[in-house]
Motif scaffolding. Structure first.
Motif, PDB file in Angstrom:
ATOM      1  N   MET A 111     -48.801-101.463  25.072  1.00 53.64           N
ATOM      2  CA  MET A 111     -48.516-102.898  25.044  1.00 53.64           C
ATOM      3  C   MET A 111     -49.697-103.725  25.543  1.00 53.64           C
ATOM      4  O   MET A 111     -49.810-104.912  25.221  1.00 53.64           O
ATOM      5  CB  MET A 111     -47.274-103.219  25.887  1.00 53.64           C
ATOM      6  CG  MET A 111     -45.965-102.755  25.275  1.00 53.64           C
ATOM      7  SD  MET A 111     -44.532-103.188  26.296  1.00 53.64           S
ATOM      8  CE  MET A 111     -44.482-104.969  26.094  1.00 53.64           C
ATOM      9  N   MET A 112     -50.571-103.091  26.326  1.00 57.28           N
ATOM     10  CA  MET A 112     -51.714-103.805  26.891  1.00 57.28           C
ATOM     11  C   MET A 112     -52.949-103.762  25.996  1.00 57.28           C
ATOM     12  O   MET A 112     -53.999-104.289  26.361  1.00 57.28           O
ATOM     13  CB  MET A 112     -52.052-103.218  28.264  1.00 57.28           C
ATOM     14  CG  MET A 112     -50.928-103.340  29.286  1.00 57.28           C
ATOM     15  SD  MET A 112     -50.380-105.046  29.540  1.00 57.28           S
ATOM     16  CE  MET A 112     -51.833-105.735  30.340  1.00 57.28           C
ATOM     17  N   ASP A 113     -52.827-103.152  24.821  1.00 56.51           N
ATOM     18  CA  ASP A 113     -53.956-103.102  23.891  1.00 56.51           C
ATOM     19  C   ASP A 113     -54.365-104.532  23.520  1.00 56.51           C
ATOM     20  O   ASP A 113     -53.522-105.326  23.083  1.00 56.51           O
ATOM     21  CB  ASP A 113     -53.547-102.331  22.634  1.00 56.51           C
ATOM     22  CG  ASP A 113     -54.733-101.997  21.740  1.00 56.51           C
ATOM     23  OD1 ASP A 113     -55.590-102.878  21.535  1.00 56.51           O
ATOM     24  OD2 ASP A 113     -54.793-100.860  21.240  1.00 56.51           O
ATOM     25  N   PRO A 114     -55.644-104.887  23.681  1.00 58.64           N
ATOM     26  CA  PRO A 114     -56.102-106.261  23.395  1.00 58.64           C
ATOM     27  C   PRO A 114     -55.786-106.743  21.985  1.00 58.64           C
ATOM     28  O   PRO A 114     -55.671-107.953  21.746  1.00 58.64           O
ATOM     29  CB  PRO A 114     -57.618-106.174  23.618  1.00 58.64           C
ATOM     30  CG  PRO A 114     -57.795-105.040  24.570  1.00 58.64           C
ATOM     31  CD  PRO A 114     -56.736-104.043  24.209  1.00 58.64           C
ATOM     32  N   LYS A 115     -55.619-105.815  21.048  1.00 54.53           N
ATOM     33  CA  LYS A 115     -55.370-106.228  19.661  1.00 54.53           C
ATOM     34  C   LYS A 115     -54.042-106.966  19.503  1.00 54.53           C
ATOM     35  O   LYS A 115     -53.832-107.662  18.504  1.00 54.53           O
ATOM     36  CB  LYS A 115     -55.407-105.025  18.725  1.00 54.53           C
ATOM     37  CG  LYS A 115     -54.255-104.048  18.870  1.00 54.53           C
ATOM     38  CD  LYS A 115     -54.410-102.874  17.908  1.00 54.53           C
ATOM     39  CE  LYS A 115     -53.276-101.871  18.037  1.00 54.53           C
ATOM     40  NZ  LYS A 115     -53.457-100.716  17.116  1.00 54.53           N
ATOM     41  N   TYR A 116     -53.143-106.824  20.490  1.00 54.16           N
ATOM     42  CA  TYR A 116     -51.851-107.505  20.411  1.00 54.16           C
ATOM     43  C   TYR A 116     -51.879-108.887  21.055  1.00 54.16           C
ATOM     44  O   TYR A 116     -50.892-109.615  21.010  1.00 54.16           O
ATOM     45  CB  TYR A 116     -50.762-106.653  21.059  1.00 54.16           C
ATOM     46  CG  TYR A 116     -50.539-105.330  20.364  1.00 54.16           C
ATOM     47  CD1 TYR A 116     -50.127-105.278  19.035  1.00 54.16           C
ATOM     48  CD2 TYR A 116     -50.760-104.126  21.034  1.00 54.16           C
ATOM     49  CE1 TYR A 116     -49.932-104.063  18.390  1.00 54.16           C
ATOM     50  CE2 TYR A 116     -50.564-102.909  20.401  1.00 54.16           C
ATOM     51  CZ  TYR A 116     -50.154-102.880  19.078  1.00 54.16           C
ATOM     52  OH  TYR A 116     -49.964-101.680  18.447  1.00 54.16           O
ATOM     53  N   GLY A 117     -52.978-109.225  21.692  1.00 55.48           N
ATOM     54  CA  GLY A 117     -53.112-110.559  22.258  1.00 55.48           C
ATOM     55  C   GLY A 117     -52.340-110.795  23.537  1.00 55.48           C
ATOM     56  O   GLY A 117     -52.069-111.939  23.900  1.00 55.48           O
ATOM     57  N   GLY A 118     -51.973-109.727  24.220  1.00 52.83           N
ATOM     58  CA  GLY A 118     -51.256-109.866  25.485  1.00 52.83           C
ATOM     59  C   GLY A 118     -49.838-109.335  25.404  1.00 52.83           C
ATOM     60  O   GLY A 118     -49.171-109.446  24.368  1.00 52.83           O
ATOM     61  N   ALA A 119     -49.366-108.770  26.503  1.00 55.54           N
ATOM     62  CA  ALA A 119     -48.039-108.152  26.527  1.00 55.54           C
ATOM     63  C   ALA A 119     -46.911-109.164  26.379  1.00 55.54           C
ATOM     64  O   ALA A 119     -45.776-108.792  26.071  1.00 55.54           O
ATOM     65  CB  ALA A 119     -47.859-107.365  27.829  1.00 55.54           C
ATOM     66  N   GLY A 120     -47.209-110.426  26.578  1.00 51.48           N
ATOM     67  CA  GLY A 120     -46.167-111.445  26.489  1.00 51.48           C
ATOM     68  C   GLY A 120     -45.770-111.817  25.077  1.00 51.48           C
ATOM     69  O   GLY A 120     -44.848-112.621  24.881  1.00 51.48           O
ATOM     70  N   ASN A 121     -46.439-111.232  24.080  1.00 48.44           N
ATOM     71  CA  ASN A 121     -46.174-111.603  22.689  1.00 48.44           C
ATOM     72  C   ASN A 121     -45.145-110.717  21.998  1.00 48.44           C
ATOM     73  O   ASN A 121     -44.899-110.883  20.803  1.00 48.44           O
ATOM     74  CB  ASN A 121     -47.481-111.568  21.883  1.00 48.44           C
ATOM     75  CG  ASN A 121     -48.456-112.644  22.315  1.00 48.44           C
ATOM     76  OD1 ASN A 121     -48.045-113.754  22.658  1.00 48.44           O
ATOM     77  ND2 ASN A 121     -49.740-112.331  22.312  1.00 48.44           N
ATOM     78  N   PHE A 122     -44.553-109.794  22.733  1.00 50.01           N
ATOM     79  CA  PHE A 122     -43.597-108.877  22.121  1.00 50.01           C
ATOM     80  C   PHE A 122     -42.163-109.384  22.275  1.00 50.01           C
ATOM     81  O   PHE A 122     -41.858-110.192  23.152  1.00 50.01           O
ATOM     82  CB  PHE A 122     -43.717-107.490  22.756  1.00 50.01           C
ATOM     83  CG  PHE A 122     -45.031-106.821  22.494  1.00 50.01           C
ATOM     84  CD1 PHE A 122     -45.310-106.265  21.257  1.00 50.01           C
ATOM     85  CD2 PHE A 122     -45.996-106.753  23.488  1.00 50.01           C
ATOM     86  CE1 PHE A 122     -46.530-105.645  21.013  1.00 50.01           C
ATOM     87  CE2 PHE A 122     -47.212-106.133  23.258  1.00 50.01           C
ATOM     88  CZ  PHE A 122     -47.482-105.575  22.011  1.00 50.01           C
ATOM     89  N   ALA A 123     -41.278-108.853  21.435  1.00 47.74           N
ATOM     90  CA  ALA A 123     -39.866-109.230  21.512  1.00 47.74           C
ATOM     91  C   ALA A 123     -39.249-108.821  22.844  1.00 47.74           C
ATOM     92  O   ALA A 123     -38.351-109.493  23.357  1.00 47.74           O
ATOM     93  CB  ALA A 123     -39.095-108.587  20.359  1.00 47.74           C
ATOM     94  N   SER A 124     -39.731-107.721  23.420  1.00 48.70           N
ATOM     95  CA  SER A 124     -39.164-107.228  24.678  1.00 48.70           C
ATOM     96  C   SER A 124     -39.532-108.097  25.869  1.00 48.70           C
ATOM     97  O   SER A 124     -38.861-108.056  26.904  1.00 48.70           O
ATOM     98  CB  SER A 124     -39.639-105.794  24.938  1.00 48.70           C
ATOM     99  OG  SER A 124     -41.056-105.737  25.001  1.00 48.70           O
TER     100      SER A 124
END
Length: 221
Positions: A111-124
């Motif tokens: 979840m901390m992979d930079p490609k996702y733009g931050g862990a706060g962007n997930f549904a969870s």
């Protein structure tokens, strides 16, 4: 100890049925009993769950049952078995717990992979709108349960092999509510002495409650 006694009694019963009737009974559901204790009240106190928001949500669904209230407000919740009846409430309780309890999977995992733009962007994370303030203010921030290195290694091993049928992501990547709730469940079980086989069996059964055998294309609750 109670779980071991149940296993022994089931073994004896099975042997007697085979001896006298000549066939084996249907497989027993895994009855792992959780010690939920006062986790609900602790999460309320910490702000992981906002009492008013949570009650408002359940008022739209007919209100909290007496058992729901015990899980949320009680302090002596022992021998808790997740069933079809309480699986919806436990999904939300474990979602909150999995998100908030400090764990390296959240802090150092995919979840901390930079490609996702931050862990706060997930549904969870972004989807947990029942906290006081932002969900990310609670992300891996509370020490409700602390695992030993051996227990943490067990959680990571099992999490990497428990998949959600909606998206085929593993619990090690808890990007939706079901994944985060399953992570919380595995942490609790490991902290209370569960073995790998027991954790896998319970995870399979609980996924069966959360994902009934119907066609689904998303991880929505």
């Amino acid at each position: 100890m109670k779980n071991k006694i149940k296993e022994f009694l089931y073994f004896v019963t099975t042997a007697l049925v085979i001896t006298f009737l000549g066939f084996a009974p249907m497989a027993q559901k895994t009855a792992w009993a959780l010690d939920w204790g006062d986790l609900g009240s602790k999460m309320l106190e910490a702000g992981v769950i906002d009492k008013e928001k949570f009650e408002d949500l359940y008022n739209q669904r007919g209100g909290l049952s007496e058992m729901d209230k015990k899980l949320l407000y009680g302090t002596h919740n022992k021998n808790l078995i997740i069933s079809e009846k309480n699986s919806g409430m436990m999904l939300n309780m474990l979602w909150a717990f999995g998100l908030a309890n400090e764990n390296p999977i959240l802090e150092n995992g995919p979840m901390m992979d930079p490609k996702y733009g931050g862990a706060g962007n997930f549904a969870s994370t972004g989807g947990w709108n029942l906290a006081k303030g932002s969900a990310m203010n609670h992300f891996s921030m509370h020490k409700f349960v602390t695992l030993t290195p051996e227990q943490q290694a067990l959680v990571e091993k099992v999490a990497k092999n428990v998949y959600r049928p909606c998206c085929q992501n593993s619990t090690y990547f808890p990007d939706c509510n079901h994944g985060m709730a399953m992570l919380g469940l595995l942490e609790l079980m490991a902290s209370q002495g569960a073995k790998e086989e027991e954790m896998n069996k319970v995870a399979e059964e609980v996924n069966g409650y959360w994902f009934p055998p119907i066609k689904t294309s998303n991880c929505g609750a």
